[in-house]
Scaffold this motif. Structure first.
Motif, PDB file in Angstrom:
ATOM      1  N   THR A  61       0.810  -1.219   0.000  1.00  0.00           N
ATOM      2  CA  THR A  61       0.000   0.000   0.000  1.00  0.00           C
ATOM      3  C   THR A  61       0.842   1.266   0.000  1.00  0.00           C
ATOM      4  N   GLY A  62       2.158   1.110  -0.048  1.00  0.00           N
ATOM      5  CA  GLY A  62       3.034   2.268  -0.160  1.00  0.00           C
ATOM      6  C   GLY A  62       2.994   3.204   1.021  1.00  0.00           C
ATOM      7  N   VAL A  63       2.824   2.689   2.219  1.00  0.00           N
ATOM      8  CA  VAL A  63       2.792   3.528   3.424  1.00  0.00           C
ATOM      9  C   VAL A  63       4.134   4.225   3.589  1.00  0.00           C
ATOM     10  N   GLY A  64       4.089   5.507   3.920  1.00  0.00           N
ATOM     11  CA  GLY A  64       5.325   6.251   4.079  1.00  0.00           C
ATOM     12  C   GLY A  64       5.189   7.413   5.030  1.00  0.00           C
ATOM     13  N   PRO A  65       6.244   8.196   5.186  1.00  0.00           N
ATOM     14  CA  PRO A  65       6.245   9.310   6.143  1.00  0.00           C
ATOM     15  C   PRO A  65       5.077  10.268   5.902  1.00  0.00           C
ATOM     16  N   GLY A  66       4.421  10.623   6.997  1.00  0.00           N
ATOM     17  CA  GLY A  66       3.336  11.592   6.923  1.00  0.00           C
ATOM     18  C   GLY A  66       1.971  11.008   6.664  1.00  0.00           C
ATOM     19  N   ASP A  67       1.892   9.769   6.189  1.00  0.00           N
ATOM     20  CA  ASP A  67       0.589   9.152   5.961  1.00  0.00           C
ATOM     21  C   ASP A  67      -0.156   9.000   7.282  1.00  0.00           C
ATOM     22  N   ALA A  81       4.068  -0.174   9.945  1.00  0.00           N
ATOM     23  CA  ALA A  81       3.665   1.091   9.341  1.00  0.00           C
ATOM     24  C   ALA A  81       4.306   2.270  10.058  1.00  0.00           C
ATOM     25  N   ALA A  82       4.339   2.212  11.384  1.00  0.00           N
ATOM     26  CA  ALA A  82       4.942   3.298  12.153  1.00  0.00           C
ATOM     27  C   ALA A  82       6.438   3.401  11.893  1.00  0.00           C
ATOM     28  N   ARG A  83       7.079   2.292  11.598  1.00  0.00           N
ATOM     29  CA  ARG A  83       8.524   2.335  11.309  1.00  0.00           C
ATOM     30  C   ARG A  83       8.834   3.156  10.069  1.00  0.00           C
ATOM     31  N   THR A  84       7.859   3.335   9.171  1.00  0.00           N
ATOM     32  CA  THR A  84       8.086   4.117   7.959  1.00  0.00           C
ATOM     33  C   THR A  84       8.005   5.616   8.205  1.00  0.00           C
ATOM     34  N   GLY A  85       7.561   6.010   9.384  1.00  0.00           N
ATOM     35  CA  GLY A  85       7.347   7.416   9.680  1.00  0.00           C
ATOM     36  C   GLY A  85       5.907   7.845   9.550  1.00  0.00           C
ATOM     37  N   ALA A  86       5.016   6.904   9.268  1.00  0.00           N
ATOM     38  CA  ALA A  86       3.594   7.229   9.193  1.00  0.00           C
ATOM     39  C   ALA A  86       3.030   7.511  10.579  1.00  0.00           C
ATOM     40  N   ARG A  87       1.917   8.253  10.604  1.00  0.00           N
ATOM     41  CA  ARG A  87       1.179   8.493  11.847  1.00  0.00           C
ATOM     42  C   ARG A  87       0.095   7.429  11.939  1.00  0.00           C
ATOM     43  N   GLY A 138      10.815   2.447  20.610  1.00  0.00           N
ATOM     44  CA  GLY A 138      10.830   3.894  20.512  1.00  0.00           C
ATOM     45  C   GLY A 138       9.831   4.447  19.520  1.00  0.00           C
ATOM     46  N   LEU A 139       8.800   3.663  19.190  1.00  0.00           N
ATOM     47  CA  LEU A 139       7.787   4.082  18.232  1.00  0.00           C
ATOM     48  C   LEU A 139       6.588   4.688  18.956  1.00  0.00           C
ATOM     49  N   VAL A 140       5.982   5.693  18.343  1.00  0.00           N
ATOM     50  CA  VAL A 140       4.818   6.352  18.924  1.00  0.00           C
ATOM     51  C   VAL A 140       3.611   6.057  18.049  1.00  0.00           C
ATOM     52  N   LEU A 141       2.627   5.364  18.590  1.00  0.00           N
ATOM     53  CA  LEU A 141       1.371   5.063  17.919  1.00  0.00           C
ATOM     54  C   LEU A 141       0.230   5.373  18.874  1.00  0.00           C
ATOM     55  N   ASP A 142      -0.968   5.537  18.329  1.00  0.00           N
ATOM     56  CA  ASP A 142      -2.168   5.611  19.146  1.00  0.00           C
ATOM     57  C   ASP A 142      -2.803   4.222  19.162  1.00  0.00           C
ATOM     58  N   TRP A 143      -3.117   3.734  20.343  1.00  0.00           N
ATOM     59  CA  TRP A 143      -3.729   2.417  20.517  1.00  0.00           C
ATOM     60  C   TRP A 143      -5.118   2.632  21.086  1.00  0.00           C
ATOM     61  N   GLU A 144      -6.162   2.293  20.317  1.00  0.00           N
ATOM     62  CA  GLU A 144      -7.514   2.672  20.692  1.00  0.00           C
ATOM     63  C   GLU A 144      -8.479   1.499  20.543  1.00  0.00           C
ATOM     64  N   GLU A 145      -9.245   1.246  21.593  1.00  0.00           N
ATOM     65  CA  GLU A 145     -10.267   0.202  21.539  1.00  0.00           C
ATOM     66  C   GLU A 145     -11.394   0.656  20.606  1.00  0.00           C
ATOM     67  N   ALA A 146     -11.755  -0.191  19.657  1.00  0.00           N
ATOM     68  CA  ALA A 146     -12.788   0.180  18.689  1.00  0.00           C
ATOM     69  C   ALA A 146     -13.358  -1.067  18.042  1.00  0.00           C
ATOM     70  N   ASP A 147     -14.633  -0.999  17.703  1.00  0.00           N
ATOM     71  CA  ASP A 147     -15.349  -2.049  16.994  1.00  0.00           C
ATOM     72  C   ASP A 147     -15.192  -1.809  15.493  1.00  0.00           C
ATOM     73  N   ALA A 148     -14.701  -2.801  14.759  1.00  0.00           N
ATOM     74  CA  ALA A 148     -14.492  -2.652  13.317  1.00  0.00           C
ATOM     75  C   ALA A 148     -15.778  -2.338  12.577  1.00  0.00           C
TER      76      ALA A 148
END
Length: 284
Positions: A53-59, A75-81, A103-113
């Motif tokens: 899917t070509g995930v990259g920085p800033g996505d 995905a986070a390793r690529t610099g994506a948010r 050392g990666l920063v992600l948001d982890w959120e409980e959610a129903d698909a």
């Protein structure tokens, strides 16, 4: 993240029956040690989806039914948010710890698909790796994948095929578990090209599907596979718990799982090839 009013999904999260169903799903995936499956068996799938899917920085990326982050972390390793969302908070907590260790920063959120708490068109890329396929109502889940993806954004999915090893695992366990409630669809249907095409419809363009094989050599032999899945994989653990008072059927399931793994082995060390469907598309 911002939120806005949106149409109600097909599956009504306020319905008591739906809440009970989702509670059972949440509990099932918390059984055992699914993060060990993600880490030791299927870790290769996440990077495949990120690359496709070509995930990259800033996505801005949403991983739906993320588990412990099999796609979210690569995905986070690529610099994506990245936002990793899942119904089961226990899995998210494991992923959070693993990401922090890198050392990666992600948001982890409980959610129903089937009722994502995000605004329409909020993400550049929406991904799910053998995750959203387990949402019980396929059209509701597909509607949400499309809704939260911006026009021109990318959708990427990896799903086990019905004919592949994991699809056959669920077929093997089916006689040993209670039938699902009315309206609940089989997860490996997401691994059929025609099913995914129908789910996404004309809301996407450039839809591409490709069957690939994940090489798995984590178990040593067929009995090793069975014991690992009895210990770590929620659906298998739940199947055995339902047979706790029936030693004959327990023994029969033991034998059937070993037979499945033996028939699927491609080498003397118990190596197997697990078929999956890779899907990529662009939101219209």
């Amino acid at each position: 993240m911002s939120q806005q009013t949106r149409p109600s999904p097909v599956a009504d999260p306020a319905d008591p029956a739906d809440r009970a169903l989702k509670a059972r799903h949440r509990s099932m995936w918390a059984l055992g040690d699914y993060p060990a499956v993600a880490r030791e068996v299927i870790a290769g799938l996440g990077p495949v989806l990120v690359e496709a899917t070509g995930v990259g920085p800033g996505d801005r990326v949403l991983d739906v039914a993320a588990g412990s982050g099999n796609v979210a972390v690569p995905a986070a390793r690529t610099g994506a948010r990245v936002v990793a969302s899942d119904l089961t908070p226990e899995l998210l907590e494991v992923g959070r710890r693993q990401a922090e260790a890198e050392g990666l920063v992600l948001d982890w959120e409980e959610a129903d698909a089937e009722a994502l708490p995000y605004a329409a068109a909020e993400f550049d890329v929406v991904l799910s790796c053998v995750g959203v396929m387990f949402a019980p109502h396929h059209h509701a889940a597909a509607d949400e994948l499309v809704r939260v993806c911006r026009p021109g954004g990318r959708i990427g999915l990896v799903s086990w095929t019905p004919e592949g090893f994991v699809g056959q695992l669920f077929a093997t366990m089916k006689p040993y578990v209670a039938p699902p409630p009315a309206g609940v669809q089989s997860p490996p249907l997401w691994g059929r090209e025609d099913h995914v095409t129908e789910l996404l419809g004309d809301r996407v363009t450039d839809l591409r599907t490709e069957r690939r094989t994940l090489e798995v050599d984590a178990f040593g032999d067929a009995a090793g596979f069975r014991e690992f899945f009895k210990r770590c994989y929620g659906p298998t653990i739940a199947a055995y718990r339902g047979l706790a008072d029936d030693p004959d059927r327990t023994a029969a399931l033991d034998a059937d799982l070993v037979d499945l793994a033996r028939r699927s082995s491609t080498g003397p060390d118990g190596a197997m090839g697990w078929e999956y469907l890779l899907v990529t598309a662009t939101r219209t």
